[in-house]
Each structure stands twice: as structure tokens, then as C-alpha cells.
Design an enzyme around this catalytic site. Structure first.
Site, PDB file in Angstrom:
ATOM      1  N   THR A   7       0.836  -1.201   0.000  1.00 50.39           N
ATOM      2  CA  THR A   7       0.000   0.000   0.000  1.00 50.39           C
ATOM      3  C   THR A   7       0.866   1.245   0.000  1.00 50.39           C
ATOM      4  OG1 THR A   7      -1.795   1.183   1.110  1.00 50.39           O
ATOM      5  CG2 THR A   7      -0.196   0.132   2.537  1.00 50.39           C
ATOM      6  N   ASN A   9      -0.940   4.020   1.040  1.00 49.75           N
ATOM      7  CA  ASN A   9      -1.842   4.851   1.828  1.00 49.75           C
ATOM      8  C   ASN A   9      -1.355   4.902   3.288  1.00 49.75           C
ATOM      9  OD1 ASN A   9      -4.068   5.472   3.590  1.00 49.75           O
ATOM     10  ND2 ASN A   9      -5.430   5.232   1.846  1.00 49.75           N
ATOM     11  N   LYS A  10      -0.955   6.118   3.719  1.00 53.26           N
ATOM     12  CA  LYS A  10      -0.355   6.273   5.058  1.00 53.26           C
ATOM     13  C   LYS A  10      -1.359   5.990   6.177  1.00 53.26           C
ATOM     14  CE  LYS A  10       3.414   9.414   3.966  1.00 53.26           C
ATOM     15  NZ  LYS A  10       3.222   9.662   2.516  1.00 53.26           N
ATOM     16  N   GLY A  11      -2.644   6.329   5.937  1.00 52.04           N
ATOM     17  CA  GLY A  11      -3.677   6.056   6.940  1.00 52.04           C
ATOM     18  C   GLY A  11      -3.811   4.566   7.180  1.00 52.04           C
ATOM     19  N   ASP A  71      -7.277  -4.218  -0.115  1.00 52.35           N
ATOM     20  CA  ASP A  71      -8.096  -3.301  -0.899  1.00 52.35           C
ATOM     21  C   ASP A  71      -9.368  -3.046  -0.114  1.00 52.35           C
ATOM     22  OD1 ASP A  71      -8.014  -1.934  -3.548  1.00 52.35           O
ATOM     23  OD2 ASP A  71     -10.009  -2.818  -3.701  1.00 52.35           O
ATOM     24  N   PHE A 154      -8.771   8.898   8.244  1.00 55.10           N
ATOM     25  CA  PHE A 154      -8.484   9.324   6.872  1.00 55.10           C
ATOM     26  C   PHE A 154      -9.698   9.011   5.998  1.00 55.10           C
ATOM     27  CE2 PHE A 154      -7.862   5.237   4.692  1.00 55.10           C
ATOM     28  CZ  PHE A 154      -7.723   4.380   5.764  1.00 55.10           C
ATOM     29  N   LYS A 177     -11.371   2.385  15.842  1.00 55.90           N
ATOM     30  CA  LYS A 177     -11.055   1.683  14.585  1.00 55.90           C
ATOM     31  C   LYS A 177     -10.234   0.423  14.827  1.00 55.90           C
ATOM     32  CE  LYS A 177     -10.689   3.672  10.565  1.00 55.90           C
ATOM     33  NZ  LYS A 177     -10.132   4.451   9.414  1.00 55.90           N
ATOM     34  N   HIS A 182     -13.507  -2.340   9.531  1.00 48.98           N
ATOM     35  CA  HIS A 182     -13.431  -3.381   8.502  1.00 48.98           C
ATOM     36  C   HIS A 182     -11.998  -3.935   8.417  1.00 48.98           C
ATOM     37  CE1 HIS A 182     -12.566   0.594   7.164  1.00 48.98           C
ATOM     38  NE2 HIS A 182     -12.159   0.249   5.970  1.00 48.98           N
ATOM     39  N   ARG A 183     -11.013  -3.031   8.496  1.00 47.52           N
ATOM     40  CA  ARG A 183      -9.599  -3.424   8.408  1.00 47.52           C
ATOM     41  C   ARG A 183      -9.193  -4.220   9.659  1.00 47.52           C
ATOM     42  NH1 ARG A 183      -8.350   1.106   7.205  1.00 47.52           N
ATOM     43  NH2 ARG A 183      -8.525   0.621   4.999  1.00 47.52           N
TER      44      ARG A 183
HETATM   45  P1  ITT Z   1      -3.371   1.630  -1.889  1.00 52.12           P
HETATM   46  O1  ITT Z   1      -4.073   1.114  -3.141  1.00 52.12           O
HETATM   47  O2  ITT Z   1      -1.976   2.068  -2.126  1.00 52.12           O
HETATM   48  O3  ITT Z   1      -3.516   0.685  -0.730  1.00 52.12           O
HETATM   49  P2  ITT Z   1      -5.590   3.472  -1.817  1.00 52.12           P
HETATM   50  O4  ITT Z   1      -5.969   4.605  -0.919  1.00 52.12           O
HETATM   51  O5  ITT Z   1      -5.682   3.724  -3.315  1.00 52.12           O
HETATM   52  O6  ITT Z   1      -4.117   2.977  -1.424  1.00 52.12           O
HETATM   53  P3  ITT Z   1      -7.712   1.526  -2.040  1.00 52.12           P
HETATM   54  O7  ITT Z   1      -7.589   1.394  -3.519  1.00 52.12           O
HETATM   55  O8  ITT Z   1      -7.926   0.274  -1.233  1.00 52.12           O
HETATM   56  O9  ITT Z   1      -6.427   2.208  -1.407  1.00 52.12           O
HETATM   57  O10 ITT Z   1      -8.872   2.559  -1.741  1.00 52.12           O
HETATM   58  C1  ITT Z   1      -9.459   2.585  -0.509  1.00 52.12           C
HETATM   59  C2  ITT Z   1     -10.135   3.932  -0.287  1.00 52.12           C
HETATM   60  O11 ITT Z   1     -11.288   3.699   0.519  1.00 52.12           O
HETATM   61  C3  ITT Z   1      -9.234   4.864   0.514  1.00 52.12           C
HETATM   62  O12 ITT Z   1      -8.447   5.686  -0.333  1.00 52.12           O
HETATM   63  C4  ITT Z   1     -10.248   5.664   1.330  1.00 52.12           C
HETATM   64  O13 ITT Z   1     -10.753   6.722   0.576  1.00 52.12           O
HETATM   65  C5  ITT Z   1     -11.372   4.659   1.548  1.00 52.12           C
HETATM   66  N1  ITT Z   1     -11.178   3.950   2.825  1.00 52.12           N
HETATM   67  C6  ITT Z   1     -10.718   2.676   3.002  1.00 52.12           C
HETATM   68  N2  ITT Z   1     -10.636   2.381   4.315  1.00 52.12           N
HETATM   69  C7  ITT Z   1     -11.038   3.491   4.973  1.00 52.12           C
HETATM   70  C8  ITT Z   1     -11.141   3.819   6.322  1.00 52.12           C
HETATM   71  O14 ITT Z   1     -10.765   2.972   7.287  1.00 52.12           O
HETATM   72  N3  ITT Z   1     -11.597   5.032   6.635  1.00 52.12           N
HETATM   73  C9  ITT Z   1     -11.954   5.904   5.691  1.00 52.12           C
HETATM   74  N4  ITT Z   1     -11.854   5.698   4.385  1.00 52.12           N
HETATM   75  C10 ITT Z   1     -11.393   4.479   4.005  1.00 52.12           C
END
Ligand code: ITT
Length: 197
Positions: A7, A9-11, A71, A154, A177, A182-183
Site C-alpha cells: 500500500t 496509503n499512510k492512513g 483493498d 483518513f 477503529k 473493517h480493516r
Molecule cells: P493503496 O491502493 O496504495 O492501498 P488506496 O488509498 O488507493 O491505497 P484503495 O484502492 O484500497 O487504497 O482505496 C481505498 C479507499 O477507501 C481509501 O483511499 C479511502 O478513501 C477509503 N477507505 C478505506 N478504508 C477506509 C477507512 O478505514 N476510513 C476511511 N476511508 C477508508
């Protein structure tokens, strides 16, 4: 014990690190540490397919270790399940969190003001050091609020009210969280299987 997470995504990565705190020997790494690594386009049709694409691409350069592809996204009932697998880029290819939130609130207002039920979904595909594939899923039910509230988390956290809660996920913060997201459900299922080895 190394775990490589596919990933950027820093969050997500902050949350995954907290969830792994119960495995003290775990060292969490991400694909951003690998110079020249290019993720493949997420062109799957489901969360699991996209998680598999992420895990397989990273596992192709990180073999004989644990690799995690995650994802996730938001499904809104009144929008027929959208934004779904397009959650990250709902308002466009480089959309910010606040642009995505604005678009979602606008779409719900236009199409489904009555039905704001939603769920967060997380698909996790794990490649084991032996090359096996394990899959896990987690979800969190809730509703979409009328305006953003809270600063923590995030993505769509400021407009997501988990079922039976009176505060948004961005107000509830990491302690909520870490237990209920979900995570958290997907990662905890993986850690349980890991411990049973
Ligand atoms: P990577 O593909 O690099 O992991 P990404 O942000 O593009 O990063 P995803 O394709 O899985 O990841 O998209 C997930 C999106 O769903 C994420 O960017 C958020 O906007 C939203 N999301 C997922 N989990 C979340 C959470 O716990 N809280 C809030 N929004 C979330």
C-alpha cells in the site's frame, strides 16, 4: 518476522502497524521502501481481485516472506453499492479525501437522500513465505452523515457513523477503529490464523 504491505496509503499503514502491535516480533515494511517498485493498475472487478493484484505484484519482488495486499472501500446502499472499488478515486484520479467526501454527499443528496446506509469493506490477500494464498474479509456497517465531523483517521471517516454510535469514525478515532473497523476485522482474522500455525 517481516511483513510487506502493498500500500501507499499512510492512513492504512498506520492502522495496520497498530493492529500488529500484538505480534511484537513483527517488522512491518511497505512497498515504498523498494526503489523502482511500480504497482500494477488495480483493474480487478472486486475488492478481493484488487487485493490479489497488489499482493501478487509485491510478492513478485519479495518472495519467501509474508506479503499483504489490502483493498478497501465504501459501499452506499442508496447509490447501488457505489463508490465500491472506485472509492479512492471517486472524484477523479488524484482526488483528495475532501473532494471525494464532497462528491459522495452530493450524489447521495441527488439520488438517495432517504437511504444513507453504507458499509466499509476490507479485502486482505496474504501470500505466505511458502507461496500459499490466504484471503480474509472484514466489514463495518453504518450510515453516511450530512456533513463531515471529526479530524482523526483518513478517507471517508468524517462522514461515516458506525452502527449504534453517535459520533463519526473521525471523532471516535484510533481506539475505535483498532477494535471495530473493517480493516481491524480482516487483519485480526489473519493474526488469529497466524497464531494457530
Ligand atoms: P493503496 O491502493 O496504495 O492501498 P488506496 O488509498 O488507493 O491505497 P484503495 O484502492 O484500497 O487504497 O482505496 C481505498 C479507499 O477507501 C481509501 O483511499 C479511502 O478513501 C477509503 N477507505 C478505506 N478504508 C477506509 C477507512 O478505514 N476510513 C476511511 N476511508 C477508508
Amino acid at each position: 518476522m517481516e511483513f510487506w504491505v502493498a500500500t501507499n496509503n499512510k492512513g492504512k499503514i498506520n492502522e495496520i502497524r497498530s493492529l500488529f502491535a500484538e505480534v511484537p516480533e513483527a517488522e512491518i515494511h511497505t512497498q515504498s521502501e523498494i526503489s523502482g517498485f511500480t504497482p500494477r493498475p488495480e483493474d480487478g472487478k472486486t475488492f478481493i481481485e484488487n487485493a490479489r493484484i497488489k499482493a501478487k505484484t509485491l510478492a513478485s519482488v519479495k518472495s519467501n516472506t509474508w506479503v499483504l495486499g489490502e483493498d478497501s472501500g465504501l459501499e452506499v446502499e442508496g447509490l447501488g453499492g457505489l463508490p465500491g472499488i472506485h472509492t479512492a478515486r471517486y472524484a477523479g484520479p488524484n482526488a483528495s479525501d475532501s473532494e471525494n467526501i464532497s462528491k459522495l454527499l452530493k450524489m447521495i443528496g441527488l439520488r438517495s437522500a432517504q437511504n444513507r446506509k453504507a458499509r466499509f469493506v476490507c479485502a486482505l490477500v496474504v501470500k505466505t513465505p511458502q507461496g500459499e494464498e490466504w484471503t480474509f474479509e472484514g466489514e463495518l456497517q453504518g450510515t453516511i452523515t450530512h456533513k463531515p465531523q471529526g479530524q482523526m483517521g483518513f478517507g471517508y471517516d468524517p462522514i461515516f457513523l458506525p452502527l449504534d454510535e453517535t459520533k463519526t469514525m473521525a471523532e471516535l478515532g484510533p481506539s475505535f477503529k483498532n477494535q471495530n473497523s473493517h480493516r481491524a476485522h480482516a487483519i485480526k482474522a489473519f493474526l488469529q490464523r497466524l497464531k494457530s500455525l
